[in-house]
Enzyme design. Structure first.
Site, short mmCIF file in Angstrom:
data_model
loop_
_atom_site.label_atom_id
_atom_site.label_comp_id
_atom_site.label_asym_id
_atom_site.label_seq_id
_atom_site.Cartn_x
_atom_site.Cartn_y
_atom_site.Cartn_z
N ASP A 32 48.17 76.22 46.57
CA ASP A 32 48.34 74.86 46.03
C ASP A 32 47.07 74.42 45.30
O ASP A 32 47.11 74.05 44.13
CB ASP A 32 48.67 73.88 47.17
N TYR A 214 50.09 88.43 53.28
CA TYR A 214 50.33 87.78 54.57
C TYR A 214 50.46 88.89 55.62
O TYR A 214 50.51 90.07 55.28
CB TYR A 214 51.63 86.96 54.52
N GLN A 276 37.09 81.83 42.76
CA GLN A 276 38.23 82.31 41.97
C GLN A 276 37.88 83.37 40.91
O GLN A 276 38.55 84.40 40.85
CB GLN A 276 38.96 81.14 41.32
N ARG A 292 49.96 88.03 46.58
CA ARG A 292 50.90 87.24 47.37
C ARG A 292 51.06 85.85 46.74
O ARG A 292 50.33 85.49 45.79
CB ARG A 292 50.39 87.11 48.80
N GLY A 293 51.97 85.05 47.29
CA GLY A 293 52.05 83.63 46.92
C GLY A 293 52.34 83.42 45.45
O GLY A 293 53.27 84.01 44.89
N GLU A 294 51.50 82.63 44.80
CA GLU A 294 51.76 82.28 43.39
C GLU A 294 50.60 82.65 42.47
O GLU A 294 50.77 83.37 41.49
CB GLU A 294 52.07 80.78 43.30
N SER A 296 47.69 84.42 42.82
CA SER A 296 47.23 85.82 42.75
C SER A 296 48.31 86.70 42.10
O SER A 296 48.00 87.67 41.41
CB SER A 296 46.84 86.36 44.13
#
Ligand code: TRH
Length: 397
Positions: A32, A214, A276, A292-294, A296
Protein backbone atom coordinates in the site's frame (compact mmCIF):
# COMPACT_ATOMS: atom_id res chain seq x y z
CA UNK A 1 1.90 23.19 2.72
CA UNK A 2 3.06 26.38 1.11
CA UNK A 3 1.34 27.14 -2.17
CA UNK A 4 -2.04 25.50 -1.70
CA UNK A 5 -4.84 27.99 -1.96
CA UNK A 6 -7.92 26.13 -0.72
CA UNK A 7 -10.24 27.95 -3.08
CA UNK A 8 -7.87 28.07 -6.01
CA UNK A 9 -9.68 27.73 -9.31
CA UNK A 10 -6.89 28.85 -11.60
CA UNK A 11 -5.13 26.40 -13.92
CA UNK A 12 -1.81 25.07 -12.70
CA UNK A 13 1.44 26.62 -13.94
CA UNK A 14 5.01 25.99 -12.79
CA UNK A 15 4.54 28.93 -10.40
CA UNK A 16 1.19 27.60 -9.32
CA UNK A 17 1.65 23.81 -9.32
CA UNK A 18 -1.13 21.30 -9.01
CA UNK A 19 -1.51 20.33 -5.38
CA UNK A 20 -2.23 16.69 -4.70
CA UNK A 21 -3.11 14.82 -1.51
CA UNK A 22 -2.66 11.07 -1.41
CA UNK A 23 -4.36 9.15 1.40
CA UNK A 24 -2.90 5.75 2.24
CA UNK A 25 -4.10 3.30 4.91
CA UNK A 26 -1.66 0.44 5.33
CA UNK A 27 -3.64 -2.81 5.45
CA UNK A 28 -0.61 -5.06 5.82
CA UNK A 29 2.87 -5.59 4.40
CA UNK A 30 4.44 -2.93 2.19
CA UNK A 31 2.46 -2.72 -1.03
CA UNK A 32 0.00 0.00 0.00
CA UNK A 33 2.64 2.50 1.02
CA UNK A 34 5.06 1.13 -1.59
CA UNK A 35 2.72 2.11 -4.40
CA UNK A 36 1.68 5.44 -2.82
CA UNK A 37 5.26 6.54 -2.15
CA UNK A 38 6.38 5.65 -5.64
CA UNK A 39 3.41 7.54 -7.12
CA UNK A 40 4.05 10.54 -4.85
CA UNK A 41 7.67 10.79 -5.95
CA UNK A 42 6.79 10.56 -9.60
CA UNK A 43 4.06 13.20 -9.35
CA UNK A 44 6.43 15.54 -7.53
CA UNK A 45 9.66 14.91 -9.43
CA UNK A 46 8.46 14.16 -12.95
CA UNK A 47 5.30 16.28 -13.11
CA UNK A 48 6.08 19.15 -10.75
CA UNK A 49 3.03 18.53 -8.56
CA UNK A 50 3.03 19.64 -4.94
CA UNK A 51 2.37 16.39 -3.13
CA UNK A 52 1.29 15.54 0.38
CA UNK A 53 0.98 11.92 1.55
CA UNK A 54 -1.27 11.04 4.48
CA UNK A 55 -0.22 7.65 5.83
CA UNK A 56 -1.33 5.87 8.98
CA UNK A 57 1.67 3.56 9.48
CA UNK A 58 5.08 5.19 9.55
CA UNK A 59 6.80 1.98 10.72
CA UNK A 60 5.99 0.11 7.50
CA UNK A 61 6.84 3.22 5.50
CA UNK A 62 10.25 3.53 7.18
CA UNK A 63 11.25 0.02 6.05
CA UNK A 64 11.29 1.10 2.42
CA UNK A 65 12.24 4.70 3.12
CA UNK A 66 14.77 4.63 5.99
CA UNK A 67 15.24 8.43 6.15
CA UNK A 68 11.69 8.84 7.43
CA UNK A 69 11.46 9.94 11.07
CA UNK A 70 8.80 8.23 13.18
CA UNK A 71 7.84 10.97 15.63
CA UNK A 72 6.70 14.12 13.81
CA UNK A 73 3.13 14.64 12.72
CA UNK A 74 4.44 16.29 9.57
CA UNK A 75 7.77 16.12 7.76
CA UNK A 76 9.09 16.80 4.28
CA UNK A 77 11.07 14.16 2.42
CA UNK A 78 12.27 14.39 -1.16
CA UNK A 79 10.14 17.52 -1.55
CA UNK A 80 6.99 15.65 -0.46
CA UNK A 81 5.04 16.49 2.68
CA UNK A 82 4.25 13.45 4.79
CA UNK A 83 1.47 13.66 7.32
CA UNK A 84 1.11 10.98 9.94
CA UNK A 85 -2.58 10.19 9.53
CA UNK A 86 -3.29 9.27 13.11
CA UNK A 87 -7.00 8.64 13.21
CA UNK A 88 -9.75 8.26 10.66
CA UNK A 89 -11.01 11.79 11.15
CA UNK A 90 -7.61 13.47 11.04
CA UNK A 91 -6.67 15.36 7.91
CA UNK A 92 -3.60 17.33 8.89
CA UNK A 93 -3.36 20.07 11.46
CA UNK A 94 -4.39 22.72 8.98
CA UNK A 95 -7.17 21.61 6.74
CA UNK A 96 -6.35 22.42 3.16
CA UNK A 97 -7.92 20.67 0.24
CA UNK A 98 -5.73 19.93 -2.76
CA UNK A 99 -6.61 20.22 -6.46
CA UNK A 100 -6.31 16.45 -6.85
CA UNK A 101 -7.19 14.01 -4.09
CA UNK A 102 -6.13 10.38 -4.40
CA UNK A 103 -7.81 7.89 -2.12
CA UNK A 104 -5.60 4.83 -2.37
CA UNK A 105 -7.17 1.38 -2.44
CA UNK A 106 -10.57 2.45 -1.15
CA UNK A 107 -9.32 3.82 2.17
CA UNK A 108 -11.99 6.10 3.61
CA UNK A 109 -11.13 9.79 3.47
CA UNK A 110 -11.58 11.70 6.75
CA UNK A 111 -15.19 13.02 6.88
CA UNK A 112 -13.96 16.55 7.68
CA UNK A 113 -11.84 16.46 4.56
CA UNK A 114 -14.77 15.35 2.38
CA UNK A 115 -16.89 18.17 3.80
CA UNK A 116 -14.11 20.64 3.01
CA UNK A 117 -13.85 19.18 -0.51
CA UNK A 118 -17.55 19.88 -1.02
CA UNK A 119 -17.16 23.43 0.28
CA UNK A 120 -14.20 24.24 -1.94
CA UNK A 121 -14.95 26.89 -4.58
CA UNK A 122 -13.83 24.46 -7.24
CA UNK A 123 -14.38 20.79 -6.40
CA UNK A 124 -11.13 18.84 -6.40
CA UNK A 125 -10.53 16.00 -8.79
CA UNK A 126 -11.09 12.93 -6.62
CA UNK A 127 -9.59 9.59 -7.61
CA UNK A 128 -10.07 6.21 -6.06
CA UNK A 129 -6.84 4.45 -6.99
CA UNK A 130 -7.71 0.76 -7.19
CA UNK A 131 -5.50 -2.30 -6.76
CA UNK A 132 -3.82 -3.56 -9.89
CA UNK A 133 -5.58 -6.27 -11.82
CA UNK A 134 -4.78 -7.74 -15.22
CA UNK A 135 -8.42 -8.71 -15.82
CA UNK A 136 -10.02 -7.36 -18.99
CA UNK A 137 -13.15 -5.95 -17.36
CA UNK A 138 -11.24 -3.21 -15.61
CA UNK A 139 -10.78 -1.28 -18.86
CA UNK A 140 -14.58 -0.78 -18.91
CA UNK A 141 -14.57 0.76 -15.46
CA UNK A 142 -11.35 2.76 -15.64
CA UNK A 143 -12.04 6.52 -15.25
CA UNK A 144 -15.75 6.01 -14.56
CA UNK A 145 -17.12 8.57 -12.10
CA UNK A 146 -19.26 7.67 -9.14
CA UNK A 147 -21.34 10.52 -7.67
CA UNK A 148 -21.19 11.06 -3.91
CA UNK A 149 -24.56 10.23 -2.27
CA UNK A 150 -24.73 13.51 -0.31
CA UNK A 151 -22.28 16.05 -1.71
CA UNK A 152 -21.88 17.53 -5.19
CA UNK A 153 -18.70 15.51 -5.65
CA UNK A 154 -17.74 12.65 -7.92
CA UNK A 155 -15.12 10.02 -7.31
CA UNK A 156 -13.29 8.71 -10.36
CA UNK A 157 -12.17 5.09 -10.39
CA UNK A 158 -8.60 4.77 -11.57
CA UNK A 159 -7.71 1.17 -12.41
CA UNK A 160 -4.07 0.18 -12.84
CA UNK A 161 -3.78 -2.62 -15.35
CA UNK A 162 -1.62 -4.44 -17.83
CA UNK A 163 -3.72 -3.94 -20.94
CA UNK A 164 -4.86 -1.10 -23.24
CA UNK A 165 -7.56 1.17 -21.86
CA UNK A 166 -6.42 0.78 -18.24
CA UNK A 167 -4.39 3.15 -16.09
CA UNK A 168 -1.17 1.18 -16.67
CA UNK A 169 1.41 0.67 -13.94
CA UNK A 170 4.00 2.95 -12.38
CA UNK A 171 7.26 3.39 -14.24
CA UNK A 172 9.77 6.15 -13.59
CA UNK A 173 11.16 7.99 -16.60
CA UNK A 174 14.76 7.10 -15.79
CA UNK A 175 14.13 3.46 -14.87
CA UNK A 176 15.29 1.83 -18.10
CA UNK A 177 18.42 4.00 -18.17
CA UNK A 178 19.24 3.10 -14.56
CA UNK A 179 18.81 -0.60 -15.32
CA UNK A 180 20.93 -0.38 -18.47
CA UNK A 181 23.67 1.41 -16.51
CA UNK A 182 23.66 -1.30 -13.84
CA UNK A 183 23.60 -4.17 -16.30
CA UNK A 184 26.28 -2.57 -18.47
CA UNK A 185 28.75 -1.92 -15.67
CA UNK A 186 30.78 -4.79 -14.27
CA UNK A 187 32.09 -2.44 -11.58
CA UNK A 188 28.56 -1.46 -10.49
CA UNK A 189 27.48 -5.11 -10.31
CA UNK A 190 30.62 -6.20 -8.46
CA UNK A 191 30.13 -3.37 -5.94
CA UNK A 192 26.53 -4.37 -5.54
CA UNK A 193 27.41 -8.00 -4.73
CA UNK A 194 30.08 -6.97 -2.25
CA UNK A 195 27.90 -4.36 -0.52
CA UNK A 196 24.69 -6.33 -0.41
CA UNK A 197 25.85 -9.93 0.12
CA UNK A 198 29.38 -9.39 1.41
CA UNK A 199 30.59 -11.77 -1.32
CA UNK A 200 32.03 -11.52 -4.81
CA UNK A 201 29.65 -12.00 -7.77
CA UNK A 202 28.80 -15.65 -8.40
CA UNK A 203 30.40 -17.71 -11.19
CA UNK A 204 28.99 -17.37 -14.69
CA UNK A 205 27.34 -20.81 -14.64
CA UNK A 206 25.29 -19.97 -11.51
CA UNK A 207 21.61 -19.09 -11.68
CA UNK A 208 20.80 -16.17 -9.39
CA UNK A 209 17.32 -16.19 -7.90
CA UNK A 210 15.74 -13.47 -5.75
CA UNK A 211 13.02 -14.67 -3.41
CA UNK A 212 10.42 -12.25 -2.02
CA UNK A 213 7.30 -14.16 -1.02
CA UNK A 214 4.69 -14.81 1.62
CA UNK A 215 4.88 -18.02 3.66
CA UNK A 216 4.66 -20.71 1.01
CA UNK A 217 4.47 -24.51 1.45
CA UNK A 218 5.92 -25.01 -2.06
CA UNK A 219 9.24 -23.51 -1.02
CA UNK A 220 10.45 -26.70 0.73
CA UNK A 221 10.29 -28.74 -2.45
CA UNK A 222 11.92 -25.96 -4.46
CA UNK A 223 14.78 -25.64 -1.99
CA UNK A 224 15.39 -29.38 -2.30
CA UNK A 225 15.37 -29.16 -6.08
CA UNK A 226 17.84 -26.28 -5.96
CA UNK A 227 20.07 -28.19 -3.55
CA UNK A 228 20.15 -31.09 -6.02
CA UNK A 229 20.46 -28.93 -9.13
CA UNK A 230 23.17 -29.81 -11.68
CA UNK A 231 24.48 -26.23 -11.74
CA UNK A 232 24.90 -23.76 -8.86
CA UNK A 233 21.91 -21.77 -7.62
CA UNK A 234 22.54 -18.56 -5.70
CA UNK A 235 19.50 -17.47 -3.75
CA UNK A 236 19.02 -13.90 -2.50
CA UNK A 237 16.35 -13.61 0.17
CA UNK A 238 15.27 -10.27 1.63
CA UNK A 239 14.46 -10.79 5.28
CA UNK A 240 10.73 -11.37 5.71
CA UNK A 241 7.85 -13.80 5.78
CA UNK A 242 9.63 -16.60 3.88
CA UNK A 243 12.77 -16.43 6.05
CA UNK A 244 11.48 -19.01 8.56
CA UNK A 245 11.32 -21.67 5.82
CA UNK A 246 14.94 -20.95 4.86
CA UNK A 247 16.05 -21.24 8.49
CA UNK A 248 14.30 -24.63 8.78
CA UNK A 249 15.82 -25.90 5.54
CA UNK A 250 19.34 -24.97 6.59
CA UNK A 251 18.82 -26.06 10.21
CA UNK A 252 19.49 -22.56 11.53
CA UNK A 253 17.72 -20.70 14.35
CA UNK A 254 16.88 -17.86 11.94
CA UNK A 255 17.69 -16.61 8.48
CA UNK A 256 18.31 -13.00 9.41
CA UNK A 257 20.06 -10.45 7.18
CA UNK A 258 23.75 -11.27 6.86
CA UNK A 259 23.25 -15.03 7.14
CA UNK A 260 24.86 -17.14 4.44
CA UNK A 261 24.22 -20.87 4.11
CA UNK A 262 25.01 -23.66 1.64
CA UNK A 263 23.55 -27.12 1.00
CA UNK A 264 24.50 -29.10 -2.06
CA UNK A 265 24.46 -26.82 -5.09
CA UNK A 266 22.34 -24.19 -3.35
CA UNK A 267 23.90 -21.24 -1.59
CA UNK A 268 21.70 -18.59 -0.04
CA UNK A 269 22.22 -15.08 1.29
CA UNK A 270 19.76 -13.38 3.61
CA UNK A 271 19.56 -9.69 2.73
CA UNK A 272 18.49 -6.67 4.72
CA UNK A 273 15.25 -5.10 3.52
CA UNK A 274 16.47 -2.12 1.48
CA UNK A 275 14.98 1.18 0.45
CA UNK A 276 12.88 0.97 -2.71
CA UNK A 277 15.58 1.76 -5.34
CA UNK A 278 17.82 -0.90 -3.80
CA UNK A 279 15.12 -3.49 -4.45
CA UNK A 280 15.27 -2.74 -8.18
CA UNK A 281 19.01 -3.47 -8.17
CA UNK A 282 18.30 -6.84 -6.55
CA UNK A 283 15.92 -7.68 -9.40
CA UNK A 284 18.47 -6.56 -11.99
CA UNK A 285 21.22 -8.62 -10.36
CA UNK A 286 19.12 -11.80 -10.53
CA UNK A 287 18.28 -14.17 -13.39
CA UNK A 288 14.86 -15.06 -12.00
CA UNK A 289 12.76 -13.08 -9.57
CA UNK A 290 10.14 -14.42 -7.19
CA UNK A 291 7.89 -11.48 -6.31
CA UNK A 292 4.61 -10.96 -4.51
CA UNK A 293 1.70 -8.56 -3.93
CA UNK A 294 1.54 -5.62 -6.31
CA UNK A 295 4.53 -3.31 -6.46
CA UNK A 296 7.31 -5.94 -6.60
CA UNK A 297 5.22 -7.76 -9.24
CA UNK A 298 5.36 -4.61 -11.36
CA UNK A 299 9.06 -4.01 -10.72
CA UNK A 300 9.86 -7.57 -11.84
CA UNK A 301 8.16 -6.84 -15.15
CA UNK A 302 10.29 -3.75 -15.68
CA UNK A 303 13.40 -5.75 -14.73
CA UNK A 304 12.65 -7.78 -17.88
CA UNK A 305 13.74 -11.09 -16.36
CA UNK A 306 11.60 -14.23 -16.00
CA UNK A 307 9.63 -13.99 -12.77
CA UNK A 308 7.25 -15.99 -10.61
CA UNK A 309 4.39 -14.22 -8.86
CA UNK A 310 3.09 -15.04 -5.41
CA UNK A 311 -0.21 -13.20 -5.63
CA UNK A 312 -1.78 -11.70 -2.50
CA UNK A 313 -4.22 -14.42 -1.41
CA UNK A 314 -7.87 -13.44 -1.08
CA UNK A 315 -10.90 -15.15 0.44
CA UNK A 316 -12.70 -17.72 -1.75
CA UNK A 317 -9.70 -17.85 -4.10
CA UNK A 318 -10.77 -14.53 -5.61
CA UNK A 319 -7.12 -14.00 -6.53
CA UNK A 320 -6.93 -16.95 -8.93
CA UNK A 321 -8.71 -15.30 -11.89
CA UNK A 322 -6.30 -12.38 -11.42
CA UNK A 323 -3.34 -14.73 -11.53
CA UNK A 324 -4.64 -16.29 -14.75
CA UNK A 325 -5.35 -12.88 -16.28
CA UNK A 326 -1.75 -11.81 -15.63
CA UNK A 327 -0.48 -15.09 -17.08
CA UNK A 328 -2.58 -14.57 -20.19
CA UNK A 329 -0.89 -11.21 -20.86
CA UNK A 330 2.58 -12.28 -19.89
CA UNK A 331 2.64 -15.56 -21.81
CA UNK A 332 0.69 -14.36 -24.86
CA UNK A 333 3.39 -14.96 -27.45
CA UNK A 334 5.08 -17.98 -25.84
CA UNK A 335 4.90 -21.45 -27.41
CA UNK A 336 2.16 -23.71 -26.05
CA UNK A 337 4.69 -25.76 -24.10
CA UNK A 338 6.44 -22.82 -22.49
CA UNK A 339 3.11 -21.16 -21.67
CA UNK A 340 1.82 -24.33 -20.04
CA UNK A 341 5.05 -24.83 -18.10
CA UNK A 342 5.04 -21.29 -16.73
CA UNK A 343 1.32 -21.57 -15.89
CA UNK A 344 1.95 -24.79 -13.96
CA UNK A 345 4.88 -23.25 -12.13
CA UNK A 346 2.96 -20.11 -11.12
CA UNK A 347 -0.01 -22.19 -10.00
CA UNK A 348 2.23 -24.50 -7.99
CA UNK A 349 3.80 -21.46 -6.34
CA UNK A 350 0.27 -20.30 -5.48
CA UNK A 351 -0.88 -23.52 -3.85
CA UNK A 352 -1.72 -25.97 -6.66
CA UNK A 353 0.83 -28.74 -7.10
CA UNK A 354 4.58 -29.01 -6.90
CA UNK A 355 6.83 -26.51 -8.73
CA UNK A 356 8.97 -28.29 -11.34
CA UNK A 357 12.29 -26.47 -11.48
CA UNK A 358 13.79 -28.63 -14.24
CA UNK A 359 10.85 -27.83 -16.50
CA UNK A 360 11.10 -24.11 -15.70
CA UNK A 361 14.80 -24.16 -16.50
CA UNK A 362 14.24 -25.97 -19.77
CA UNK A 363 12.09 -23.06 -20.94
CA UNK A 364 14.35 -20.39 -19.48
CA UNK A 365 15.73 -19.04 -22.81
CA UNK A 366 12.20 -18.56 -24.18
CA UNK A 367 11.00 -17.06 -20.89
CA UNK A 368 13.89 -14.63 -20.94
CA UNK A 369 13.11 -13.46 -24.47
CA UNK A 370 9.45 -13.09 -23.57
CA UNK A 371 10.24 -11.11 -20.40
CA UNK A 372 12.17 -8.56 -22.48
CA UNK A 373 9.43 -8.33 -25.13
CA UNK A 374 6.73 -8.05 -22.48
CA UNK A 375 8.44 -5.06 -20.82
CA UNK A 376 8.26 -3.25 -24.17
CA UNK A 377 4.61 -4.23 -24.68
CA UNK A 378 3.63 -3.16 -21.18
CA UNK A 379 5.30 0.23 -21.63
CA UNK A 380 2.87 0.91 -24.48
CA UNK A 381 0.00 1.11 -21.99
CA UNK A 382 1.75 4.15 -20.54
CA UNK A 383 3.07 4.88 -17.08
CA UNK A 384 0.37 5.22 -14.44
CA UNK A 385 1.57 8.59 -13.15
CA UNK A 386 1.73 9.95 -16.70
CA UNK A 387 -1.73 8.59 -17.49
CA UNK A 388 -3.15 10.09 -14.30
CA UNK A 389 -1.59 13.52 -14.81
CA UNK A 390 -2.66 13.68 -18.47
CA UNK A 391 -6.25 12.91 -17.49
CA UNK A 392 -6.10 15.38 -14.58
CA UNK A 393 -4.92 18.14 -16.89
CA UNK A 394 -7.93 17.68 -19.13
CA UNK A 395 -10.22 17.98 -16.10
CA UNK A 396 -8.51 20.89 -14.36
CA UNK A 397 -8.38 23.22 -17.37
O1 TRH B 1 4.47 -6.23 0.74
P1 TRH B 1 3.48 -6.74 -0.23
O2 TRH B 1 2.98 -8.09 -0.02
O3 TRH B 1 2.34 -5.73 -0.25
C1 TRH B 1 1.02 -5.83 -0.52
C2 TRH B 1 0.21 -5.71 0.71
O4 TRH B 1 -0.05 -6.99 1.21
C3 TRH B 1 -1.02 -4.99 0.41
O5 TRH B 1 -1.92 -4.93 1.47
C4 TRH B 1 -1.67 -5.59 -0.78
O6 TRH B 1 -2.62 -4.72 -1.09
C5 TRH B 1 -0.72 -5.67 -1.92
O7 TRH B 1 0.44 -6.38 -1.55
C6 TRH B 1 -1.34 -6.31 -3.13
O8 TRH B 1 4.10 -6.71 -1.72
P2 TRH B 1 4.43 -5.52 -2.72
O9 TRH B 1 3.18 -4.92 -3.25
O10 TRH B 1 5.37 -6.06 -3.68
O11 TRH B 1 5.16 -4.43 -1.85
C7 TRH B 1 6.47 -4.56 -1.39
C8 TRH B 1 7.17 -3.22 -1.43
O12 TRH B 1 8.38 -3.28 -0.72
C9 TRH B 1 7.51 -2.79 -2.85
O13 TRH B 1 7.32 -1.39 -2.97
C10 TRH B 1 8.99 -3.11 -2.96
C11 TRH B 1 9.42 -2.83 -1.56
N1 TRH B 1 10.67 -3.45 -1.12
C12 TRH B 1 11.72 -2.64 -0.73
O14 TRH B 1 11.60 -1.40 -0.81
N2 TRH B 1 12.85 -3.21 -0.27
C13 TRH B 1 13.02 -4.56 -0.18
O15 TRH B 1 14.08 -5.03 0.27
C14 TRH B 1 11.93 -5.38 -0.60
C15 TRH B 1 12.07 -6.87 -0.54
C16 TRH B 1 10.77 -4.81 -1.05
Amino acid sequence: MSAIAPDSGSPATPANPIACDIFCAVIDNFGDIGVCWRLARQLAHEHGWEVRVFVDDLHSFKKLCPSLVLEPARQTLDGIVIEHWREPSHAGDTLEVADVVIEAFGCELPPVYITAMAERARAPLWFNLEYLSAEDWIADFHLRPSPHPRYPLSKIFFFPGLGPGTGGVLKERDLDAARAAFEGSLAARTDWWRNVTGHAPPPADATVVSLFAYENPAVDSLLEQWRDSASPIVLLVPEGRISGALARFFGLPSFAAGTHATRGNLSAHALAFTEQPGYDALLWASDINFVRGEDSFVRAQWAAKPFVWHIYPQADDAHLPKLDAALAHYTRTLSRDARAALGRFWHAWNGAGRPDWAEFQRHYPALKRRAAAWAVELAQVGDLAGNLTSFAKTQLK
